[in-house]
Design a protein around this motif. Sequence first.
Motif, PDB file in Angstrom:
ATOM      1  N   GLU A  74       0.826  -1.197   0.000  1.00 25.51           N
ATOM      2  CA  GLU A  74       0.000   0.000   0.000  1.00 25.51           C
ATOM      3  C   GLU A  74       0.866   1.255   0.000  1.00 25.51           C
ATOM      4  O   GLU A  74       2.050   1.216   0.340  1.00 25.51           O
ATOM      5  N   SER A  75       0.231   2.357  -0.380  1.00 30.89           N
ATOM      6  CA  SER A  75       0.915   3.643  -0.373  1.00 30.89           C
ATOM      7  C   SER A  75       0.779   4.260   1.016  1.00 30.89           C
ATOM      8  O   SER A  75      -0.325   4.489   1.503  1.00 30.89           O
ATOM      9  N   VAL A  76       1.906   4.493   1.676  1.00 29.42           N
ATOM     10  CA  VAL A  76       1.897   5.047   3.030  1.00 29.42           C
ATOM     11  C   VAL A  76       2.898   6.193   3.112  1.00 29.42           C
ATOM     12  O   VAL A  76       3.830   6.294   2.312  1.00 29.42           O
ATOM     13  N   ARG A  77       2.671   7.044   4.087  1.00 32.75           N
ATOM     14  CA  ARG A  77       3.623   8.125   4.368  1.00 32.75           C
ATOM     15  C   ARG A  77       4.401   7.733   5.618  1.00 32.75           C
ATOM     16  O   ARG A  77       3.856   7.651   6.705  1.00 32.75           O
ATOM     17  N   GLN A  78       5.690   7.490   5.432  1.00 36.38           N
ATOM     18  CA  GLN A  78       6.525   7.068   6.546  1.00 36.38           C
ATOM     19  C   GLN A  78       6.605   8.164   7.604  1.00 36.38           C
ATOM     20  O   GLN A  78       6.590   9.355   7.297  1.00 36.38           O
TER      21      GLN A  78
ATOM     22  N   GLU B 257       6.815  13.376   9.729  1.00 31.09           N
ATOM     23  CA  GLU B 257       6.324  12.664   8.548  1.00 31.09           C
ATOM     24  C   GLU B 257       7.201  12.955   7.335  1.00 31.09           C
ATOM     25  O   GLU B 257       7.747  14.054   7.192  1.00 31.09           O
ATOM     26  N   ALA B 258       7.323  11.927   6.482  1.00 29.16           N
ATOM     27  CA  ALA B 258       8.030  12.111   5.220  1.00 29.16           C
ATOM     28  C   ALA B 258       7.236  13.049   4.320  1.00 29.16           C
ATOM     29  O   ALA B 258       6.006  13.101   4.384  1.00 29.16           O
ATOM     30  N   PRO B 259       7.918  13.829   3.460  1.00 28.90           N
ATOM     31  CA  PRO B 259       7.203  14.783   2.619  1.00 28.90           C
ATOM     32  C   PRO B 259       6.294  14.128   1.584  1.00 28.90           C
ATOM     33  O   PRO B 259       5.319  14.723   1.144  1.00 28.90           O
ATOM     34  N   GLU B 260       6.591  12.877   1.185  1.00 31.40           N
ATOM     35  CA  GLU B 260       5.802  12.215   0.145  1.00 31.40           C
ATOM     36  C   GLU B 260       5.491  10.777   0.562  1.00 31.40           C
ATOM     37  O   GLU B 260       6.222  10.165   1.352  1.00 31.40           O
ATOM     38  N   SER B 261       4.397  10.243   0.007  1.00 32.19           N
ATOM     39  CA  SER B 261       4.029   8.850   0.264  1.00 32.19           C
ATOM     40  C   SER B 261       4.893   7.912  -0.565  1.00 32.19           C
ATOM     41  O   SER B 261       5.431   8.298  -1.611  1.00 32.19           O
ATOM     42  N   GLU B 262       5.012   6.670  -0.098  1.00 30.16           N
ATOM     43  CA  GLU B 262       5.755   5.658  -0.849  1.00 30.16           C
ATOM     44  C   GLU B 262       5.090   4.309  -0.631  1.00 30.16           C
ATOM     45  O   GLU B 262       4.312   4.130   0.302  1.00 30.16           O
ATOM     46  N   THR B 263       5.391   3.359  -1.503  1.00 27.08           N
ATOM     47  CA  THR B 263       4.792   2.025  -1.421  1.00 27.08           C
ATOM     48  C   THR B 263       5.536   1.184  -0.387  1.00 27.08           C
ATOM     49  O   THR B 263       6.765   1.149  -0.375  1.00 27.08           O
ATOM     50  N   ALA B 264       4.778   0.514   0.478  1.00 28.48           N
ATOM     51  CA  ALA B 264       5.377  -0.312   1.514  1.00 28.48           C
ATOM     52  C   ALA B 264       4.527  -1.553   1.740  1.00 28.48           C
ATOM     53  O   ALA B 264       3.333  -1.566   1.436  1.00 28.48           O
ATOM     54  N   LEU B 265       5.163  -2.609   2.245  1.00 28.56           N
ATOM     55  CA  LEU B 265       4.456  -3.841   2.580  1.00 28.56           C
ATOM     56  C   LEU B 265       3.898  -3.730   4.000  1.00 28.56           C
ATOM     57  O   LEU B 265       4.609  -3.313   4.920  1.00 28.56           O
TER      58      LEU B 265
END
Length: 387
Positions: free
Chosen positions: A51-55, A301-309
């Motif tokens: 899924e796309s999440v913001r770290q 929070e990270a500035p952008e979302s990324e894909t993570a398991l």
Amino acid sequence: MIFFRAATHSRNLALAAVTSVLLAGCNDSAKQAQAPAAPPPSVTVAKVTSESVRQSAQFVGQIAAVDQVDLVARVSGFLEKKAVPDGSQVKKDALLFTIEKAQYEAELSKAKADLASAKANAGLQSANERRDRDLLDKGHISQANYDATLAQKQQAEASVQAAESSLQQAELNLSYTDISAPFPGQIGKTTYSVGEVVGPSTDPLAKLIRLSPVYVNFSVSESQYLNAVKTHGINPADISPDESPDISLILPNGTPYDEKGKIVYIDNQVDATTGTISFRGQFDNKDIRLLAGTYVTVVLEAPESETALLVPQAAIQRDQQGAFALAISADKKVEQKYVELGQQIETNFVVTKGLKEGDEVIVEGLQKVRPGVEVDPVLASKPAEQS
């Protein structure tokens, strides 16, 4: 003859008993051979999803005032007036305390009189100097007499400067009898009552704290700092209110604070005793909910979302080697897989190593299985709690 018949009868009874035991054992073996094998235990499984999440990362922080000051009396005297109640919110330059003025008004009047006298004497000595200079030019007085008159003039001028300084000090002392707010904020509890003697050597009259904006101070370990530079794009050289990534807070009661803040400061060295780097964020605190000294959770929070398991939290167990999940193999057997976890997102963990998308992990029935056992997996219809 009778003895022979009795012995024969006893042997017959013993043989009959042995035969019954053997037949019973054969019957039990036959029944066991015919019993069906127990079915594999049923377990509930969930799939590892992408899924796309913001770290984000969380740190313990403490709210601190941007400005706070101890209000100290700069002159001695009786505390004559408390202008505002304890705990009041005040504007900049608002009058807070008054120290008895009579002594300092008298000193000011005397300083003004001393200055006037010094100026009058300076005028007289200046006139004497002009007169003696003319007489010297005409040869009517000696050089020594003129030099004495000149010295008296210069001494009178110095007395004027001293009197002017005394007047300035008297004006300052009188102004110090009124203690005003140097910035807008909230005043704390007053230390003294009206009528008590206060001064530079006594305790502060009260503390004034600026309520808005506020700082939040928190520390980051070296490894977390390097991750923040990589993941969150933080560069100490570029920190400014316009360029900083957003930070948010979780209040002590567990509720999120609905205002975003900015990082305004990163220390330029690692604290050798703790191995951490000091960070400072700033919040506008428009609703005045953040009070100095409060411990909060800082969320970066990270500035952008990324894909993570993502793996369900209920699937994760831990032993001495670390975190692991019980996964289902292609032949429906249990496999123990050690994993590396990232942040927690609601009821899931980000998994960075050990599992792949589509893997099935057990979330219910963990107590019924062990690695290598065949199971009957049932896909969960909704997130399950660990059993």
